[in-house]
Design an enzyme around this catalytic site. Structure first.
Site, PDB file in Angstrom:
ATOM      1  N   ARG A   1     -19.151   4.716 -11.747  1.00 33.17           N
ATOM      2  CA  ARG A   1     -19.098   3.467 -10.974  1.00 33.17           C
ATOM      3  C   ARG A   1     -17.815   3.316 -10.183  1.00 33.17           C
ATOM      4  NH1 ARG A   1     -19.289  -0.395 -15.839  1.00 33.17           N
ATOM      5  NH2 ARG A   1     -17.922   1.288 -16.501  1.00 33.17           N
TER       6      ARG A   1
ATOM      7  N   GLN B   1       5.808 -15.769  -9.874  1.00 37.69           N
ATOM      8  CA  GLN B   1       5.382 -15.692  -8.482  1.00 37.69           C
ATOM      9  C   GLN B   1       4.897 -14.271  -8.214  1.00 37.69           C
ATOM     10  OE1 GLN B   1       8.113 -17.795  -5.833  1.00 37.69           O
ATOM     11  NE2 GLN B   1       8.008 -16.059  -4.441  1.00 37.69           N
TER      12      GLN B   1
ATOM     13  N   TYR C   1       4.118  -7.529  -5.401  1.00 35.91           N
ATOM     14  CA  TYR C   1       5.130  -7.537  -6.458  1.00 35.91           C
ATOM     15  C   TYR C   1       5.216  -8.901  -7.124  1.00 35.91           C
ATOM     16  CZ  TYR C   1       8.192  -9.326  -2.714  1.00 35.91           C
ATOM     17  OH  TYR C   1       8.742 -10.053  -1.701  1.00 35.91           O
TER      18      TYR C   1
ATOM     19  N   ASP D   1      17.560  -8.156   8.503  1.00 33.07           N
ATOM     20  CA  ASP D   1      17.915  -7.016   7.659  1.00 33.07           C
ATOM     21  C   ASP D   1      18.971  -6.130   8.315  1.00 33.07           C
ATOM     22  OD1 ASP D   1      16.175  -7.925   5.756  1.00 33.07           O
ATOM     23  OD2 ASP D   1      14.700  -6.326   6.014  1.00 33.07           O
TER      24      ASP D   1
END
Length: 184
Positions: free
Chosen positions: A23, A46, A132, A168
């Site tokens: 399956r 979270q 995450y 960044d």
């Protein structure tokens, strides 16, 4: 599920064990009891999803500090990433050291990153999705990080001209990060 310590204290590589049949397959992604047996007893508060459309996207090197420092549990649900973590704990003997792991949708690996590590990744394919869990809610006033290409870190990124956010690109060098820590 196999949990083994990484080269840096506070990092764990987690190999998942899918059960397959005609399956498809079933995979346990999180097992509180097994995590507890390895001293990894966290209250995840979270879960986040990051999607990057282009190969060569770098996100990072981010962390939250102080009472908002996060533990992260990271996996790839689509694509492949070069996942990097830098020890930014001021009292750690491995401060400024980094390590990495290849995470793909098919290699059945996750990485557990303890508090005090800067984290980032580079997408190795188009259309990458990273999911995450964190044990602290997002607190923008307690976020920071270090520059992805800091010369003292010498991270061997697989992409030399990445797709990146302006934010960044403006993160401090490791030396600037240390100075800010010393001022607090």
């Amino acid at each position: 599920m196999i949990i083994k310590p990484g080269r840096l204290q506070g990092i764990y590589e987690i190999s998942l064990s899918p059960r397959s049949d005609h399956r498809g397959h079933f995979t346990r992604i999180y097992d509180q009891q097994l995590f507890k047996e390895h001293g990894l007893d966290w209250n995840w508060v979270q879960e986040n999803r990051s999607f990057s459309a282009k190969k060569g996207t770098i996100r990072g090197m981010h962390l939250q500090y102080g009472e908002h420092a996060e533990t992260k549990l990271i996996r790839v649900t689509q694509g492949a990433i070069f996942d990097v973590f830098v020890d930014l704990r001021p009292d750690s003997p491995s401060f400024g050291c980094w390590d990495s792991i290849l995470l793909t949708e098919s290699n059945n690996k996750m990485v557990y990153i303890g508090k005090g590590f800067g984290h980032g990744f580079c997408t190795l394919q188009d259309d990458c999705e990273v999911v995450y869990k964190v044990d602290r809610c997002y607190a923008p006033q307690h976020e920071g990080g270090v520059r992805w290409n800091d010369e003292t870190l010498r991270i061997t990124w697989p992409i030399l001209r990445p797709v990146m956010s302006d934010r960044d690109m403006l993160l401090p060098t490791l030396e600037e990060f240390k100075r800010r820590l010393d001022q607090n």
